[in-house]
Scaffold this motif. Structure first.
Motif, PDB file in Angstrom:
ATOM      1  N   THR A 190      14.703 -17.040 -20.583  1.00 22.32           N
ATOM      2  CA  THR A 190      13.383 -17.351 -20.041  1.00 22.32           C
ATOM      3  C   THR A 190      12.785 -18.521 -20.810  1.00 22.32           C
ATOM      4  O   THR A 190      12.748 -18.507 -22.052  1.00 22.32           O
ATOM      5  CB  THR A 190      12.422 -16.152 -20.183  1.00 22.32           C
ATOM      6  OG1 THR A 190      12.976 -15.019 -19.506  1.00 22.32           O
ATOM      7  CG2 THR A 190      11.065 -16.479 -19.575  1.00 22.32           C
ATOM      8  N   LYS A 232      12.597  -9.782 -14.726  1.00 23.02           N
ATOM      9  CA  LYS A 232      12.842 -10.836 -15.707  1.00 23.02           C
ATOM     10  C   LYS A 232      12.331 -12.171 -15.183  1.00 23.02           C
ATOM     11  O   LYS A 232      12.558 -12.532 -14.034  1.00 23.02           O
ATOM     12  CB  LYS A 232      14.348 -10.940 -16.007  1.00 23.02           C
ATOM     13  CG  LYS A 232      14.696 -12.016 -17.024  1.00 23.02           C
ATOM     14  CD  LYS A 232      16.203 -12.100 -17.229  1.00 23.02           C
ATOM     15  CE  LYS A 232      16.594 -13.281 -18.078  1.00 23.02           C
ATOM     16  NZ  LYS A 232      18.064 -13.423 -18.194  1.00 23.02           N
ATOM     17  N   TYR A 236      10.430 -10.078 -19.866  1.00 25.02           N
ATOM     18  CA  TYR A 236      10.279  -9.174 -18.725  1.00 25.02           C
ATOM     19  C   TYR A 236       8.810  -8.781 -18.567  1.00 25.02           C
ATOM     20  O   TYR A 236       8.031  -8.866 -19.537  1.00 25.02           O
ATOM     21  CB  TYR A 236      11.122  -7.915 -18.921  1.00 25.02           C
ATOM     22  CG  TYR A 236      12.608  -8.124 -18.798  1.00 25.02           C
ATOM     23  CD1 TYR A 236      13.295  -7.764 -17.643  1.00 25.02           C
ATOM     24  CD2 TYR A 236      13.337  -8.669 -19.856  1.00 25.02           C
ATOM     25  CE1 TYR A 236      14.669  -7.937 -17.532  1.00 25.02           C
ATOM     26  CE2 TYR A 236      14.708  -8.857 -19.746  1.00 25.02           C
ATOM     27  CZ  TYR A 236      15.374  -8.488 -18.585  1.00 25.02           C
ATOM     28  OH  TYR A 236      16.732  -8.677 -18.481  1.00 25.02           O
TER      29      TYR A 236
END
Length: 231
Positions: A227, A173, A161
């Motif tokens: 991510t 995010k 984030y």
């Protein structure tokens, strides 16, 4: 992608208890790793030690000694997690950068590769073996040394984030972010030493939440919701 280095944070291993071990959580990890091993993936594991020790928050203990305690905390974690892995039918070995008697074996790339070739899960405990280096640096170093294809960072938060999502309600995010942006914005995926080591050796890192169902298997097999840190 065949060889994977999985980093498990100490906090994630503790589950909702936030300290020590949560056996149900660790067994869930073990079953996911077993599925990947059975499918032919080579898995290395690095654990943090935060479920036992966070010495950097103490001003009463010499930094070198505090870091040594932290290294031993990761050894304890690896021994415990390794035994849970064995209980569900996997073969394991624990490698450390320093002697631990009969508890572990000394790390070498050749030894790690031999164990990988036998289908064993290889635990890398004890960090780099030196103070002033975190387990973040340890996991990137081992990934580079054993020529892993990717580092999977299984955390208590579900990705990277632009601010701490526990403190900032509208924190953004990232689905994907470059290692250069991680460094320039100090996004703290891993610490700065580890980030630069990953950048210089072109080692990708995928960050995701451990508490989501089958998160490790899904990350490897294409259903990834965390991510990706690209190089």
């Amino acid at each position: 992608m065949r060889r994977i280095l999985l980093k498990l944070s100490g906090e994630a291993l503790a589950g909702d208890k936030h300290t020590g071990f949560d056996e149900e959580t660790v067994r869930g990890v073990a079953m996911q790793v077993k599925e990947l091993v059975d499918d032919g993936y080579e898995i290395g594991i690095v654990t943090g030690g935060g479920n036992f020790w966070r010495g950097r928050s103490s001003e009463s203990i010499d930094r070198t000694k505090a870091d040594q305690i932290g290294m031993l905390a990761t050894v304890m974690n690896c021994i415990y997690v390794s035994e849970i892995f064995r209980s569900v039918g996997m073969r394991t070995s624990i490698l450390t950068p320093f002697e631990c008697g009969s508890f572990t074996k000394l790390f070498s790339k050749d030894r790690a590769n031999k164990y990988f070739s036998k289908g064993m899960v290889v635990f890398f405990a004890g960090g780099t073996g030196h103070p002033y280096f975190s387990t973040d640096t340890g996991v990137v170093l081992r990934a580079v040394e054993v020529e892993a294809d990717v580092i999977l960072l299984a955390k208590s938060v579900d990705g990277v984030y632009d601010a701490d999502p526990a403190k900032v309600a509208d924190a953004k995010k990232y689905d994907e972010v470059s290692i250069e942006e991680v460094i320039s914005k100090n996004l703290q995926v891993v610490d700065m030493t580890a980030s630069i080591l990953a950048r210089d050796n072109r080692m990708p890192m995928w960050v995701f939440g451990l508490n989501k169902e089958k998160s490790i298997v899904n990350a490897v097999k294409g259903d990834f919701s965390g991510t990706k840190v690209t190089v």
